[in-house]
Design a protein around this motif. Structure first.
Motif, PDB file in Angstrom:
ATOM      1  N   PHE A   1       0.839  -1.204   0.000  1.00  0.00           N
ATOM      2  CA  PHE A   1       0.000   0.000   0.000  1.00  0.00           C
ATOM      3  C   PHE A   1       0.873   1.252   0.000  1.00  0.00           C
ATOM      4  N   GLY A   2       1.854   1.297   0.891  1.00  0.00           N
ATOM      5  CA  GLY A   2       2.735   2.449   0.963  1.00  0.00           C
ATOM      6  C   GLY A   2       3.627   2.599  -0.257  1.00  0.00           C
ATOM      7  N   ARG A   3       4.131   1.481  -0.778  1.00  0.00           N
ATOM      8  CA  ARG A   3       5.024   1.544  -1.928  1.00  0.00           C
ATOM      9  C   ARG A   3       4.294   2.043  -3.173  1.00  0.00           C
ATOM     10  N   HIS A   4       3.046   1.607  -3.343  1.00  0.00           N
ATOM     11  CA  HIS A   4       2.288   2.064  -4.504  1.00  0.00           C
ATOM     12  C   HIS A   4       2.088   3.584  -4.460  1.00  0.00           C
ATOM     13  N   ILE A   5       1.875   4.136  -3.279  1.00  0.00           N
ATOM     14  CA  ILE A   5       1.731   5.587  -3.145  1.00  0.00           C
ATOM     15  C   ILE A   5       3.075   6.269  -3.387  1.00  0.00           C
ATOM     16  N   ARG A   6       4.119   5.719  -2.787  1.00  0.00           N
ATOM     17  CA  ARG A   6       5.452   6.316  -2.865  1.00  0.00           C
ATOM     18  C   ARG A   6       5.968   6.368  -4.294  1.00  0.00           C
ATOM     19  N   ASP A   7       5.687   5.334  -5.061  1.00  0.00           N
ATOM     20  CA  ASP A   7       6.280   5.211  -6.398  1.00  0.00           C
ATOM     21  C   ASP A   7       5.425   5.812  -7.512  1.00  0.00           C
ATOM     22  N   ASP A   8       4.214   6.202  -7.202  1.00  0.00           N
ATOM     23  CA  ASP A   8       3.295   6.653  -8.255  1.00  0.00           C
ATOM     24  C   ASP A   8       3.175   8.181  -8.244  1.00  0.00           C
ATOM     25  N   VAL A   9       4.064   8.855  -8.949  1.00  0.00           N
ATOM     26  CA  VAL A   9       3.972  10.307  -9.127  1.00  0.00           C
ATOM     27  C   VAL A   9       3.290  10.572 -10.459  1.00  0.00           C
ATOM     28  N   ARG A  10       2.157  11.238 -10.422  1.00  0.00           N
ATOM     29  CA  ARG A  10       1.415  11.522 -11.646  1.00  0.00           C
ATOM     30  C   ARG A  10       1.603  12.991 -12.041  1.00  0.00           C
ATOM     31  N   SER A  11       1.164  13.322 -13.225  1.00  0.00           N
ATOM     32  CA  SER A  11       1.385  14.687 -13.699  1.00  0.00           C
ATOM     33  C   SER A  11       0.369  15.047 -14.768  1.00  0.00           C
ATOM     34  N   ILE A  12       0.283  16.337 -15.037  1.00  0.00           N
ATOM     35  CA  ILE A  12      -0.464  16.844 -16.182  1.00  0.00           C
ATOM     36  C   ILE A  12       0.501  17.678 -17.022  1.00  0.00           C
ATOM     37  N   ARG A  13       0.195  17.821 -18.284  1.00  0.00           N
ATOM     38  CA  ARG A  13       0.995  18.663 -19.176  1.00  0.00           C
ATOM     39  C   ARG A  13       0.067  19.714 -19.782  1.00  0.00           C
ATOM     40  N   ILE A  14       0.454  20.970 -19.580  1.00  0.00           N
ATOM     41  CA  ILE A  14      -0.420  22.070 -20.001  1.00  0.00           C
ATOM     42  C   ILE A  14       0.404  23.158 -20.686  1.00  0.00           C
ATOM     43  N   ALA A  15      -0.287  23.989 -21.434  1.00  0.00           N
ATOM     44  CA  ALA A  15       0.363  25.118 -22.100  1.00  0.00           C
ATOM     45  C   ALA A  15       0.836  26.126 -21.062  1.00  0.00           C
ATOM     46  N   PRO A  16       1.951  26.814 -21.305  1.00  0.00           N
ATOM     47  CA  PRO A  16       2.472  27.785 -20.329  1.00  0.00           C
ATOM     48  C   PRO A  16       1.450  28.834 -19.924  1.00  0.00           C
ATOM     49  N   GLY A  17       0.573  29.232 -20.837  1.00  0.00           N
ATOM     50  CA  GLY A  17      -0.426  30.241 -20.507  1.00  0.00           C
ATOM     51  C   GLY A  17      -1.388  29.810 -19.418  1.00  0.00           C
ATOM     52  N   ARG A  18      -1.480  28.520 -19.189  1.00  0.00           N
ATOM     53  CA  ARG A  18      -2.418  28.029 -18.180  1.00  0.00           C
ATOM     54  C   ARG A  18      -1.823  28.053 -16.765  1.00  0.00           C
ATOM     55  N   LEU A  19      -0.623  28.629 -16.659  1.00  0.00           N
ATOM     56  CA  LEU A  19      -0.031  28.842 -15.334  1.00  0.00           C
ATOM     57  C   LEU A  19      -0.385  30.225 -14.796  1.00  0.00           C
ATOM     58  N   ALA A  20      -1.389  30.843 -15.356  1.00  0.00           N
ATOM     59  CA  ALA A  20      -1.804  32.177 -14.907  1.00  0.00           C
ATOM     60  C   ALA A  20      -2.120  32.151 -13.418  1.00  0.00           C
ATOM     61  N   GLY A  21      -1.632  33.188 -12.729  1.00  0.00           N
ATOM     62  CA  GLY A  21      -1.870  33.310 -11.295  1.00  0.00           C
ATOM     63  C   GLY A  21      -0.763  32.751 -10.440  1.00  0.00           C
ATOM     64  N   LEU A  22       0.090  31.898 -11.022  1.00  0.00           N
ATOM     65  CA  LEU A  22       1.175  31.287 -10.251  1.00  0.00           C
ATOM     66  C   LEU A  22       2.301  32.300 -10.034  1.00  0.00           C
ATOM     67  N   PRO A  23       3.019  32.203  -8.913  1.00  0.00           N
ATOM     68  CA  PRO A  23       4.134  33.129  -8.650  1.00  0.00           C
ATOM     69  C   PRO A  23       5.219  33.028  -9.716  1.00  0.00           C
ATOM     70  N   ASP A  24       5.982  34.111  -9.860  1.00  0.00           N
ATOM     71  CA  ASP A  24       7.039  34.158 -10.872  1.00  0.00           C
ATOM     72  C   ASP A  24       8.052  33.037 -10.682  1.00  0.00           C
ATOM     73  N   ASP A  25       8.451  32.772  -9.438  1.00  0.00           N
ATOM     74  CA  ASP A  25       9.480  31.754  -9.212  1.00  0.00           C
ATOM     75  C   ASP A  25       8.951  30.357  -9.551  1.00  0.00           C
ATOM     76  N   TYR A  26       7.656  30.138  -9.363  1.00  0.00           N
ATOM     77  CA  TYR A  26       7.046  28.849  -9.712  1.00  0.00           C
ATOM     78  C   TYR A  26       7.079  28.660 -11.226  1.00  0.00           C
ATOM     79  N   ARG A  27       6.675  29.698 -11.959  1.00  0.00           N
ATOM     80  CA  ARG A  27       6.658  29.588 -13.415  1.00  0.00           C
ATOM     81  C   ARG A  27       8.069  29.448 -13.972  1.00  0.00           C
ATOM     82  N   ALA A  28       9.016  30.136 -13.349  1.00  0.00           N
ATOM     83  CA  ALA A  28      10.404  30.014 -13.800  1.00  0.00           C
ATOM     84  C   ALA A  28      10.940  28.608 -13.577  1.00  0.00           C
ATOM     85  N   ALA A  29      10.459  27.951 -12.532  1.00  0.00           N
ATOM     86  CA  ALA A  29      10.920  26.597 -12.214  1.00  0.00           C
ATOM     87  C   ALA A  29      10.215  25.531 -13.043  1.00  0.00           C
TER      88      ALA A  29
END
Length: 636
Positions: free
Chosen positions: A154-182
């Motif tokens: 149970f713990g290993r499945h959580i630990r090893d499963d990092v999911r993600s989304i892929r979006i256009a840069p414009g959809r980062l609106a509202g995020l801090p500058d350092d977040y977008r730069a990273a």
């Protein structure tokens, strides 16, 4: 004085982990044989048993490496070794010859601590099924081994499963500058946002693209799906059968027997009590969020879970004049970490001395180690592993490396978190204070004679209370002024902290009911069998939370507390009730008052598990704990 354990650093961890575990298990076997040999008196038997329990705890702590080591082979080996240790512990609990030695002991002449060790040991034997017939004990052993393996899966499945989304840069609106730069765009022109906390939390707090927040939240709530759905069902079945074989009406009854709350029914009653107290306020607060959402979407008729952080942030910014993006500029990670050490050092009279990695021998170059001193004497060592990486534990927790035993071994603990390396949200600062409270408790409580009472060894539904109380120091103007500074060296303004505190009152009802929806899953999943955990979890969400279930989500698969806390997630709110009462003893105008802080340190933290938690609290407060301070806090 004992020395810290000798970690291999850049050496052969795979060999070291195996030798550490095997050596401690062999020592445990030797000490158990001494117990069975029947030393002359109860004191001698308990002393040998204390040495055996110390060796077992050292062997059990190998589980830490399955959560933090960067080498997958070491993590897998630690899992295998943990299974061996738990198998041995189960066998000891059902060893009738060993039980007979303890059952024959007289408590006459024993001091209070030794008598408590004997009482708890006899209780543990009974709860392990030592008095059951051979067939039942065999089945209990099978269930224990299966439960350990399922928990690891149970713990290993959580630990090893990092999911993600892929979006256009414009959809980062509202995020801090350092977040977008990273988060630059990749070769495909899209930005990857993962479900790791440093990505997830800022995105759901500041990201103005509601569809993107939805997609990321859905990904986060589907971590370990579908693998953990069946794993959890199997684990719940193991627990139900175990409780039944031991003569309990349910797993929550078995689990609660050794906690402050006492019974499974009391858990359900507590959930209902908190819900009834909080629902009206939560309804008022979600109405405020909905009103603000309708400014953006006039047709909106509901606030979803993925809306909650974002619109709460807007309400705090627009109605309380608190801009989270401004607040975070005062909390660079390195500054916060040092500030935390300075604050807790001053509060508890502790000294934190940095230990170089080549001396500490740690498992990763981002781990920071410190020797802990009190009155000029080293009393422990701590290790801070605070940033995310592949294969590492995904949440925030304190792990034992070594339980302290006076004259025998030095207390060592590890804080495992997943914070950003840059600017921290203030709620991350609060979390760091909270988790560090467990580490302080582990070290201060690790100065006694008995392993059984070492560190955070109180009833499990009390362990969060000291850490929840330490969160208060992360909200105090004078405390924050000691370390909260922006890039220009300006200290966080007192009026901003005051506004942050006012804004923090908004959402307490929402927090309470959402916590009860988690607590309800934890309790009711264990209280009876449910064929569809997603559907039943959604039903509980509708019953206890003001946020509707997220369609297509299977959050129970990523709800790691269903393993370690099993039916006891109510612990967080139960402990908060006590934490608010503990804090009432401090002077709001001087949180560093030495007399109060020292009394708390010595009467609560340093006691470990030597007394029942209710007695520790009463000794400090001069009266039994009550709901009054919590009720006042909720009503503010």
């Amino acid at each position: 004085m004992p020395e810290p354990i000798d970690l291999p650093g850049v050496g052969d961890w795979l060999t070291w982990v195996g030798e550490r575990c095997d050596g401690e298990l062999a020592e445990a076997v030797r000490q158990v044989e001494q117990v069975k040999a029947g030393p002359s008196g109860a004191g001698d038997v308990l002393a040998a048993w204390n040495r055996a329990e110390t060796a077992i705890a050292n062997a059990e702590s190998v589980a830490l490496w399955s959560e933090v080591h960067p080498d997958a082979a070491v993590r897998d080996r630690a899992d295998e070794l943990s299974q061996q240790v738990q198998k041995y512990v189960t066998e000891l609990g059902q060893d009738r010859d060993l039980y007979a030695v303890f059952a024959a002991l007289s408590a006459d002449g024993l001091d209070d601590d030794a008598r408590r060790v004997l009482e708890h040991t006899l209780r543990d034997f009974r709860r392990a099924g030592v008095d059951r017939d051979d067939a039942t004990r065999d089945r209990l052993r099978e269930l224990s081994e299966r439960g350990v393996k399922l928990s690891q899966d149970f713990g290993r499945h959580i630990r090893d499963d990092v999911r993600s989304i892929r979006i256009a840069p414009g959809r980062l609106a509202g995020l801090p500058d350092d977040y977008r730069a990273a988060h630059p765009a990749g070769d495909d022109g899209l930005v990857e946002i993962t479900t790791d906390y440093p990505d997830l939390v800022p995105f759901t707090t500041f990201g103005s693209d509601g569809d993107a927040r939805h997609d990321l939240s859905l990904a986060a709530n589907n971590v370990a799906w579908p693998a953990n759905d069946q794993v959890l069902q199997d684990l719940l079945a193991v627990r139900r059968e175990t409780a039944d074989l031991l003569g309990y009406d349910s797993w929550p009854d078995y689990d609660a027997e050794v906690k402050m709350i006492g019974t499974g029914q009391a858990i359900g009653d507590f959930i209902e009590r908190i819900s009834a107290t909080s629902t009206e306020r939560a309804g008022q607060e979600v109405a405020v969020l909905l009103e603000r959402k309708r400014v953006d979407d006039p047709a909106a008729d509901v606030v979803a879970t993925y809306d909650s952080r974002y619109y709460a942030e807007l309400v705090r910014r627009e109605q309380y004049d608190v801009d989270g993006q401004v607040v975070r500029t005062y909390f660079p990670f390195e500054q916060v970490r040092q500030g935390l050490l300075d604050v807790t050092g001053r509060l508890f009279g502790l000294e934190w001395t940095p230990v170089a990695r080549e001396v500490a021998g740690t498992w990763h170059d981002e781990v920071a180690s410190y020797d802990v001193g009190l009155d000029g004497v080293r009393i422990g060592r701590i290790h801070l592993d605070l940033h995310p990486r592949e294969g590492k534990f995904k949440h925030a927790a304190q792990f034992d490396m070594v339980k302290g035993v006076a004259g025998a071994q030095l207390a060592e603990g590890v804080l495992v978190c997943n914070f950003t390396r840059g600017l921290m949200e203030h709620d991350e600062v609060v979390t760091l204070f909270h988790e560090f409270g467990h580490l302080v408790h582990h070290v201060l409580g690790g100065q006694g004679e008995w392993l059984r009472f070492s560190g955070v060894a109180t009833e499990w539904d009390f362990v969060e209370a000291p850490s929840q109380m330490l969160e208060e120091w992360a909200w105090d103007t004078d405390v924050l002024s000691t370390f909260a500074r922006n890039a220009d060296g300006e200290t966080i303004p007192a009026d901003l902290v005051a506004a942050m505190r006012r804004a923090d009152h908004f959402g307490k009802g929402l927090y309470a009911v959402q916590q009860m929806s988690y607590a309800a899953r934890s309790y009711y999943f264990h209280a009876g069998q449910h064929d569809d955990l997603t559907a039943y979890g959604d039903e509980l969400q509708r019953r206890y939370s003001v946020y509707p279930p997220l369609e297509g989500a299977h959050m129970h698969c990523a709800f790691g507390h269903l393993d370690g806390y099993s039916s006891g997630y109510y612990t967080y709110m139960w402990s908060l009730v006590i934490a608010k009462d503990l804090f009432s003893a401090f002077d709001d105008d001087d949180l560093f008052d030495a007399d109060v802080a020292t009394a708390y340190r010595d009467k609560v933290l340093a006691q470990g598990g030597r007394r029942d938690a209710a007695d520790l609290v009463a000794d400090f407060l001069g009266r039994p704990y009550s709901f009054d301070s919590w009720a006042t806090w909720l009503a503010e």
